[in-house]
Design a protein around this motif. Sequence first.
Motif, PDB file in Angstrom:
ATOM      1  N   HIS A   1       0.924  -1.019   0.106  1.00 17.06           N
ATOM      2  CA  HIS A   1      -0.015   0.245   0.825  1.00 17.06           C
ATOM      3  C   HIS A   1       0.712   1.512   0.130  1.00 17.06           C
ATOM      4  CE1 HIS A   1      -3.241   2.462   0.861  1.00 17.06           C
ATOM      5  NE2 HIS A   1      -2.943   2.956   1.240  1.00 17.06           N
ATOM      6  N   PHE A   2       2.074   1.192   0.773  1.00 14.50           N
ATOM      7  CA  PHE A   2       2.737   2.108   0.857  1.00 14.50           C
ATOM      8  C   PHE A   2       3.560   2.542  -0.673  1.00 14.50           C
ATOM      9  CE2 PHE A   2       7.850   3.119   1.199  1.00 14.50           C
ATOM     10  CZ  PHE A   2       7.466   4.834   1.590  1.00 14.50           C
ATOM     11  N   ILE A   3       3.782   1.444  -1.348  1.00 16.54           N
ATOM     12  CA  ILE A   3       4.365   1.753  -2.669  1.00 16.54           C
ATOM     13  C   ILE A   3       3.420   2.684  -3.507  1.00 16.54           C
ATOM     14  CG2 ILE A   3       5.658   0.133  -4.395  1.00 16.54           C
ATOM     15  CD1 ILE A   3       6.600  -2.177  -2.183  1.00 16.54           C
ATOM     16  N   PHE A   4       2.994   1.490  -3.437  1.00 24.85           N
ATOM     17  CA  PHE A   4       1.701   2.812  -4.878  1.00 24.85           C
ATOM     18  C   PHE A   4       1.798   3.860  -4.290  1.00 24.85           C
ATOM     19  CE2 PHE A   4       1.557  -1.049  -7.647  1.00 24.85           C
ATOM     20  CZ  PHE A   4       1.927  -2.847  -6.630  1.00 24.85           C
ATOM     21  N   ASN A   5       1.188   4.256  -2.944  1.00 22.60           N
ATOM     22  CA  ASN A   5       1.128   5.237  -2.738  1.00 22.60           C
ATOM     23  C   ASN A   5       2.061   6.255  -2.740  1.00 22.60           C
ATOM     24  OD1 ASN A   5      -1.200   5.724  -1.913  1.00 22.60           O
ATOM     25  ND2 ASN A   5      -0.844   5.338   0.697  1.00 22.60           N
TER      26      ASN A   5
ATOM     27  N   LYS B   1       8.143  18.506 -12.267  1.00 20.28           N
ATOM     28  CA  LYS B   1       9.484  17.953 -12.185  1.00 20.28           C
ATOM     29  C   LYS B   1      10.241  17.018 -11.002  1.00 20.28           C
ATOM     30  CE  LYS B   1       9.007  19.250 -16.614  1.00 20.28           C
ATOM     31  NZ  LYS B   1      10.163  19.750 -17.758  1.00 20.28           N
ATOM     32  N   ARG B   2      10.815  18.724 -10.088  1.00 18.83           N
ATOM     33  CA  ARG B   2      11.267  18.650  -9.439  1.00 18.83           C
ATOM     34  C   ARG B   2      11.711  17.667  -8.149  1.00 18.83           C
ATOM     35  NH1 ARG B   2      14.874  23.871  -8.770  1.00 18.83           N
ATOM     36  NH2 ARG B   2      16.236  24.216 -10.626  1.00 18.83           N
ATOM     37  N   LYS B   3       9.825  17.938  -7.856  1.00 16.92           N
ATOM     38  CA  LYS B   3       9.717  17.050  -6.590  1.00 16.92           C
ATOM     39  C   LYS B   3       9.495  15.924  -7.141  1.00 16.92           C
ATOM     40  CE  LYS B   3       6.898  20.415  -3.856  1.00 16.92           C
ATOM     41  NZ  LYS B   3       5.697  21.106  -4.022  1.00 16.92           N
ATOM     42  N   ALA B   4       8.918  15.672  -8.184  1.00 16.35           N
ATOM     43  CA  ALA B   4       8.347  14.180  -8.547  1.00 16.35           C
ATOM     44  C   ALA B   4       9.742  13.488  -9.212  1.00 16.35           C
ATOM     45  CB  ALA B   4       8.412  14.141 -10.164  1.00 16.35           C
ATOM     46  N   SER B   5      11.179  14.196  -9.084  1.00 10.95           N
ATOM     47  CA  SER B   5      12.612  13.789  -9.330  1.00 10.95           C
ATOM     48  C   SER B   5      12.797  12.865  -8.343  1.00 10.95           C
ATOM     49  CB  SER B   5      13.217  14.633 -10.176  1.00 10.95           C
ATOM     50  OG  SER B   5      14.885  14.186 -10.231  1.00 10.95           O
ATOM     51  N   ARG B   6      12.981  14.236  -7.066  1.00  8.59           N
ATOM     52  CA  ARG B   6      13.147  13.806  -5.320  1.00  8.59           C
ATOM     53  C   ARG B   6      12.609  12.639  -4.829  1.00  8.59           C
ATOM     54  NH1 ARG B   6      13.122  18.056  -1.078  1.00  8.59           N
ATOM     55  NH2 ARG B   6      14.024  17.135   0.483  1.00  8.59           N
TER      56      ARG B   6
ATOM     57  N   LYS C   1      14.469   9.294  -3.850  1.00  3.82           N
ATOM     58  CA  LYS C   1      14.249   9.178  -2.275  1.00  3.82           C
ATOM     59  C   LYS C   1      14.166   7.295  -2.545  1.00  3.82           C
ATOM     60  CE  LYS C   1      15.939  12.798  -0.213  1.00  3.82           C
ATOM     61  NZ  LYS C   1      16.745  12.933   0.677  1.00  3.82           N
ATOM     62  N   PHE C   2      12.925   7.062  -3.001  1.00  2.00           N
ATOM     63  CA  PHE C   2      11.952   5.977  -3.122  1.00  2.00           C
ATOM     64  C   PHE C   2      12.953   5.219  -3.573  1.00  2.00           C
ATOM     65  CE2 PHE C   2       8.938   3.539  -2.876  1.00  2.00           C
ATOM     66  CZ  PHE C   2       8.666   2.350  -4.158  1.00  2.00           C
ATOM     67  N   ALA C   3      14.088   4.604  -4.760  1.00  2.00           N
ATOM     68  CA  ALA C   3      14.481   3.857  -5.318  1.00  2.00           C
ATOM     69  C   ALA C   3      15.602   3.602  -4.082  1.00  2.00           C
ATOM     70  CB  ALA C   3      15.259   4.880  -6.591  1.00  2.00           C
ATOM     71  N   SER C   4      16.576   4.948  -3.339  1.00  2.00           N
ATOM     72  CA  SER C   4      17.322   4.748  -2.413  1.00  2.00           C
ATOM     73  C   SER C   4      16.930   4.031  -1.059  1.00  2.00           C
ATOM     74  CB  SER C   4      17.444   6.182  -1.373  1.00  2.00           C
ATOM     75  OG  SER C   4      18.387   6.624  -2.232  1.00  2.00           O
ATOM     76  N   LEU C   5      15.186   4.463  -0.694  1.00  6.15           N
ATOM     77  CA  LEU C   5      14.449   2.852   0.626  1.00  6.15           C
ATOM     78  C   LEU C   5      14.854   2.181  -0.395  1.00  6.15           C
ATOM     79  CD1 LEU C   5      12.977   2.977   2.729  1.00  6.15           C
ATOM     80  CD2 LEU C   5      11.429   3.971   2.127  1.00  6.15           C
TER      81      LEU C   5
ATOM     82  N   THR D   1      10.520   8.271   6.338  1.00  7.50           N
ATOM     83  CA  THR D   1      10.138   9.469   7.095  1.00  7.50           C
ATOM     84  C   THR D   1       9.595  10.134   5.619  1.00  7.50           C
ATOM     85  OG1 THR D   1      10.882   8.382   9.002  1.00  7.50           O
ATOM     86  CG2 THR D   1       9.737  10.898   9.148  1.00  7.50           C
ATOM     87  N   GLU D   2      10.702  10.504   5.818  1.00  9.38           N
ATOM     88  CA  GLU D   2      10.989  12.185   4.669  1.00  9.38           C
ATOM     89  C   GLU D   2      10.064  11.815   3.146  1.00  9.38           C
ATOM     90  OE1 GLU D   2      14.793  12.615   2.701  1.00  9.38           O
ATOM     91  OE2 GLU D   2      14.143  14.540   1.585  1.00  9.38           O
ATOM     92  N   LEU D   3       9.753  10.174   3.379  1.00  8.95           N
ATOM     93  CA  LEU D   3       9.372  10.152   1.827  1.00  8.95           C
ATOM     94  C   LEU D   3       7.360  10.720   2.376  1.00  8.95           C
ATOM     95  CD1 LEU D   3      10.533   7.017   0.446  1.00  8.95           C
ATOM     96  CD2 LEU D   3      10.068   8.739  -1.258  1.00  8.95           C
ATOM     97  N   GLU D   4       6.902   9.740   3.310  1.00  7.99           N
ATOM     98  CA  GLU D   4       5.462  10.407   4.081  1.00  7.99           C
ATOM     99  C   GLU D   4       5.524  11.893   4.217  1.00  7.99           C
ATOM    100  OE1 GLU D   4       3.714   6.629   5.406  1.00  7.99           O
ATOM    101  OE2 GLU D   4       3.580   8.038   3.868  1.00  7.99           O
ATOM    102  N   ALA D   5       6.870  12.420   4.630  1.00  8.97           N
ATOM    103  CA  ALA D   5       6.347  14.083   4.655  1.00  8.97           C
ATOM    104  C   ALA D   5       5.990  14.632   3.312  1.00  8.97           C
ATOM    105  CB  ALA D   5       6.552  14.160   5.269  1.00  8.97           C
ATOM    106  N   MET D   6       6.636  13.721   2.167  1.00  9.70           N
ATOM    107  CA  MET D   6       6.775  14.485   0.961  1.00  9.70           C
ATOM    108  C   MET D   6       5.178  14.319   0.132  1.00  9.70           C
ATOM    109  SD  MET D   6      10.632  13.728  -0.680  1.00  9.70           S
ATOM    110  CE  MET D   6       9.826  14.291  -2.055  1.00  9.70           C
TER     111      MET D   6
END
Length: 712
Positions: free
Chosen positions: A508-512, A526-531, A535-539, A565-570
């Motif tokens: 559920h977290f992945i698809f969110n 674009k910048r937010k999507a790239s960031r 982050k998701f790839a690193s996690l 946590t950073e992904l959830e905040a974004m």
Amino acid sequence: MVRPDTALGQSKKIDSLDILLKVHSNEGNARALVLYDLAVIKMRTDISKSFEHVEEIISFQDKITKKNIVANAYRVKAILQYFTSKFPEALASLNNALKIDNALKNNTGVGKDLSTIGLIYMAQSKFPEALRSYLAALTKLDPIKDELDIAATNSNIGTIYNEMGNLTQAMDNYQKSYLIHKKHKNYINQVNTLTNIATVHFKKNDLNEAIRYSKLSLKLADSIADLGAIARESGNLSGYYANQMQPNLSLTYGLKAIELNKKLNNERSLGFNYINVSSAYYKSGNYQQAKSYGHNALNIGKKLDINEIKRDASLGLSEVYEALKIPDSSLFYHKQFFKFADSIGSNKKKTEITRMGIQYEFDKKELSYQQNQLLSDEQLKQQKLQLALNYAELQKGLQFRDLQAIQLQNEKLQSDEKEKQLLIARNNEKLQASKVNELSQQQKLNKLELKQLWLYGILALVILMSVLIYFLNIYRIRRLKFKNELQEHQYQLSESELKAIRSQMNPHFIFNVLNSIEAYVMDNEKRKASRLIQKFASLSRLILENSTKSLVTGDKEWKALNLYTELEAMRYDNAFTYTFSVEENIELKTLYLPPMLIQPLIENAILHGLIIDPKAEAHLAVTIKRKEDKICITVEDNGVGIENAANKNVTGGIKEISMGLVSIKERIDMINKQQSGKLATFAIGPGANQRGTIAIICLPFSIRTPGSKENT
């Protein structure tokens, strides 16, 4: 100690010059120049070698066509003779240099020769003769080209004022000279000027300032490997400490100065060193040693005929004999002291020095006035010539006035034609600019389409990678379960459950996250999507790496928690803030933790504490601290609280919390089954002031095994 880089630099330069000396084996200008450079660089570290090089230049001076080299060699020889207290020989060498420079009409060389002659006279306490030479040198030196030599000469004149008791004028000369030496980075003269400033403070009885400036001078001399200056300043510090009633420090510096000056064969400086050491022994109560060193100083003063040494040595011996209760000898040397003091600072000498100073200033002003007068006469002649030229130009202007009127009419016609051509050119430029703008717009459109294609490609790649990671994770779990079935039943059950829990990554977290990426792309952010993708790839990579290990290093687990946590905040548009802190005495790289043990607590805090009822100050704090023999991880939020979550309209909220807590408790039980000593603990409850929720997991130090390998 001498700075290593300075000593190495000098050594390399000497080696280079030695090679050049072998190349220029024939006697002539080239060899003389190399020998002169070697003599200069060695004159403060190896006087005997420097003497050899200078004497070789003089030996074939007839074969040297550039006679200024010979004059310079005689001047360096005089300075070396000054260092070794051979004053008559030094004056003879300088007279030879002066003859050559006068013949060459080399004013700079003559000025340097006269200034060095003044230095020799000053060393013999012949202050009027010294001042006369210094003032003569100043008339020869050029204020711009020879600024450094003028500064050094003025500093020496300050020393004469110092000896005559005019401390204010002496300090003024020293300070002005020091600024010029510092501007040109002339370290040798900076050392000498700092020494002179220290002596003025000493005569003003400001011993602390005298010692401070003397140590600055010693430090700078040390850095440039100037052994003569090091010896001199060590001797000065010996005298200052003796007057400050610190005889031990005085002896340390004084004996060091004596040792260096003996190596340098500098008898004049040795005389002053013996005086200071005698004073130190006197003040420490060792009168026999004081008497011995005092007589050594007096003998050198008599040998070199230096009244300053004879004066100070006589005063010291008078005090020593008084302490030894030999009044006749004490009285004798006291009379000798007054005799030599009068010969140095007599009113007649002071008057003569003052008169010469006033005469020099008057002559300088008179010369300036004459130069200004000549300049005024020349300017007047130029003005008359300019008037005549202006009149001729006026006549010429009248003659060509009519011609200019015709040319003006012609230029007006040409101007009209140019304006028409300019209008046509502007229209052409506008047309060309329009075409260029159209082409630029088309290029931008093409680039935008290309960027969109890249973005969709990257998004598809991330989605594919996430799915592959998910299925690869499931595949590895199945393989691990299959391997664990071969082990003992209890270990098989515990390890299976532990790996099943830590390898979980909520689909559920992945698809969110992927939905959030898609939303950013659709909104052209674009910048937010790239960031978010990065982050998701690193996690995902960290979870994949950690999923096969029972224990991972603290820095990897900490990084995974940060990324999650950073992904959830974004994902929630930064609806809450968060902090991660580690106690200073904890090194995460050497700390081993069970992976994905803390993540459910962070997930519960965000989803069921902070997001249910959003507020401006929503905050999540995660800390690691050491408590006795345990490592404690705390997850604290200021959300609705675990007890109030049940009242919020969130589907499945309490059930999901309880499932997460049960899984954590099961893993804590599994860890405790593998520990023989201290046990792990888990507690959760309301936060401070009944706000939010705080959860604490404490793990025994047996989990922390820096030397062990990670289990796979």
